[in-house]
Design a protein around this motif. Structure first.
Motif, mmCIF file in Angstrom:
data_model
loop_
_atom_site.group_PDB
_atom_site.id
_atom_site.type_symbol
_atom_site.label_atom_id
_atom_site.label_comp_id
_atom_site.label_asym_id
_atom_site.label_seq_id
_atom_site.Cartn_x
_atom_site.Cartn_y
_atom_site.Cartn_z
ATOM 1 N N ILE A 85 7.106 -2.865 -11.969
ATOM 2 C CA ILE A 85 6.725 -3.460 -10.683
ATOM 3 C C ILE A 85 5.275 -3.103 -10.359
ATOM 4 N N VAL A 86 4.925 -1.828 -10.540
ATOM 5 C CA VAL A 86 3.569 -1.376 -10.236
ATOM 6 C C VAL A 86 2.570 -2.028 -11.194
ATOM 7 N N LYS A 87 2.942 -2.174 -12.469
ATOM 8 C CA LYS A 87 2.058 -2.842 -13.429
ATOM 9 C C LYS A 87 1.770 -4.271 -12.998
ATOM 10 N N GLU A 88 2.797 -4.937 -12.504
ATOM 11 C CA GLU A 88 2.617 -6.314 -12.033
ATOM 12 C C GLU A 88 1.699 -6.336 -10.821
ATOM 13 N N MET A 89 1.886 -5.385 -9.904
ATOM 14 C CA MET A 89 1.074 -5.314 -8.692
ATOM 15 C C MET A 89 -0.392 -5.058 -9.015
ATOM 16 N N LEU A 90 -0.639 -4.208 -10.010
ATOM 17 C CA LEU A 90 -2.007 -3.842 -10.381
ATOM 18 C C LEU A 90 -2.642 -4.849 -11.340
ATOM 19 N N GLY A 91 -1.860 -5.823 -11.778
ATOM 20 C CA GLY A 91 -2.392 -6.805 -12.729
ATOM 21 C C GLY A 91 -2.400 -6.319 -14.162
ATOM 22 N N LEU A 92 -1.733 -5.198 -14.445
ATOM 23 C CA LEU A 92 -1.755 -4.641 -15.794
ATOM 24 C C LEU A 92 -0.894 -5.450 -16.757
ATOM 25 N N SER A 93 0.182 -6.044 -16.254
ATOM 26 C CA SER A 93 1.033 -6.872 -17.118
ATOM 27 C C SER A 93 0.245 -8.057 -17.666
ATOM 28 N N TYR A 94 -0.568 -8.672 -16.813
ATOM 29 C CA TYR A 94 -1.417 -9.799 -17.243
ATOM 30 C C TYR A 94 -2.403 -9.330 -18.306
ATOM 31 N N ASP A 105 0.831 -1.212 0.000
ATOM 32 C CA ASP A 105 0.000 0.000 0.000
ATOM 33 C C ASP A 105 0.865 1.261 0.000
ATOM 34 N N VAL A 106 1.929 1.252 0.785
ATOM 35 C CA VAL A 106 2.830 2.409 0.845
ATOM 36 C C VAL A 106 3.506 2.630 -0.502
ATOM 37 N N LEU A 107 3.958 1.535 -1.117
ATOM 38 C CA LEU A 107 4.619 1.650 -2.422
ATOM 39 C C LEU A 107 3.668 2.256 -3.453
ATOM 40 N N LYS A 108 2.419 1.769 -3.473
ATOM 41 C CA LYS A 108 1.428 2.304 -4.426
ATOM 42 C C LYS A 108 1.202 3.793 -4.179
ATOM 43 N N LYS A 109 1.077 4.175 -2.906
ATOM 44 C CA LYS A 109 0.816 5.572 -2.574
ATOM 45 C C LYS A 109 1.956 6.472 -3.050
#
Length: 340
Positions: free
Chosen positions: A87-96, A17-21
């Protein structure tokens, strides 16, 4: 990377959550250039106290600098933002989503930016930034690049920068003007891109919507014919995608034609053609500029379009099957999964 992120989400969810923020804060400042803390807090819907703590931390890390006009990214901040993107794309599922849509629509590349451009001007700006990046990726020296009009393509133009490998490029409008705001017309976008990259441009001073008789007459004018021949030789085409009915009204299409479009199931419009759910062309405008056969021969076709409301239209154009690159946003991509 995916396995590491899955472990982190389970063991250290707060860290995610901190990383996303912090990524969101850096990304917003990057998109706006320079911004005041109060305006940033309002846009991100954070209290000024919470934002102050995050900004102080980012400054201590050397990622932000403060000027009289507001905050902006340092070079270190810009570099970190680039490194964080996958990294953020992977976290958000955007890479998939990118991989799935690329495979399902048989595209060379799909690039998805976070957000919904229906709701956020910053997301639309990000579409423009990434669209410009994809154009630079595929462009080479002395290319002819044909550009459609519209607000999204205007954002792409805003983010173009000089690059050595694009030297000598010729920017041209894909077709005539829609009679809308001058800054959104293809002529203006072509000239802005040329000026920003040190290239050249040719303009097409004709209306987009023509009757058959006017079309035949104009195509006999040697000056217009010369420009049209350059346009039809384009190696790269960059265009947006519109909702069929919205674009028909913008073009002031007559009532009978609109009824025919509805009967034929027209969902999308791109480069003067109307497409149904299966990606079939159901109507074409007599327009001076690129024709369907030119698009089919073009080496690289880049579509830049986003917003949840446009997902069905984007799917229709992708099913047409002559796109190479799709730049879209998270909301449209998520909705697109219903149509693959």
């Amino acid at each position: 990377m995916r396995q590491i992120l899955d472990i982190q989400k389970r063991l250290l969810p707060d860290l995610t959550d901190v990383l996303k923020k912090r990524y969101t804060i850096l990304h917003h400042i990057s998109s706006t250039g320079t911004v005041g803390r109060r305006a940033l807090a309002a846009h991100l819907e954070l209290t000024e106290r919470v934002l102050r703590a995050e900004v102080d931390f980012l400054k201590e890390q050397g990622l932000l600098v403060t000027e009289s006009s507001g905050m902006k990214l340092s070079e270190s901040g810009r570099k970190l933002l680039e490194d964080m993107e996958p990294i953020v794309k992977e976290m958000l599922g955007l890479s998939y989503l990118e991989d799935t849509l690329r495979d399902r629509f048989s595209l060379k590349r799909v690039v998805i930016v976070p957000g919904d451009s229906d709701q956020s001007e910053l997301t639309k700006k990000e579409l423009g930034r990434v669209g410009a990046s994809e154009l630079r990726r595929f462009a080479s020296k002395d290319d002819v690049i044909a550009l459609a009009g519209g607000s999204t393509l205007a954002e792409v133009a805003n983010y173009m920068t000089p690059t050595a490998h694009m030297k000598g490029n010729m920017f041209v409008p894909a077709r005539g003007g829609l009679g809308e705001s001058v800054e959104l017309q293809a002529n203006s976008i072509a000239s802005i891109m040329a000026k920003k990259t040190g290239g050249e441009y040719r303009l097409l001073h004709v209306p987009d919507h023509l009757g058959e008789e006017a079309y035949v007459s104009l195509m006999q004018d040697p000056n217009i014919l010369e420009v049209v021949e350059v346009i039809r030789s384009a190696r790269i085409v960059v265009h947006g995608i519109g909702d069929a009915m919205v674009m028909a009204k913008r073009r002031k299409v007559d009532k009978q034609t609109i009824e025919e479009l509805l009967e034929q199931g027209a969902l999308a419009e791109a480069f003067g053609y109307y497409f149904d759910r299966a990606g079939q062309v159901v109507h074409k405008m007599p327009t001076v500029g690129l024709r369907l056969e030119d698009i089919q021969k073009t080496e690289v076709v880049i579509a830049v379009a986003g917003g949840k409301s446009k997902a069905e239209a984007i799917a229709a154009v992708m099913k047409f099957g002559h796109e190479d690159v799709l730049v879209t946003d998270e909301a449209a991509a998520t909705e697109l999964m219903r149509y693959v």
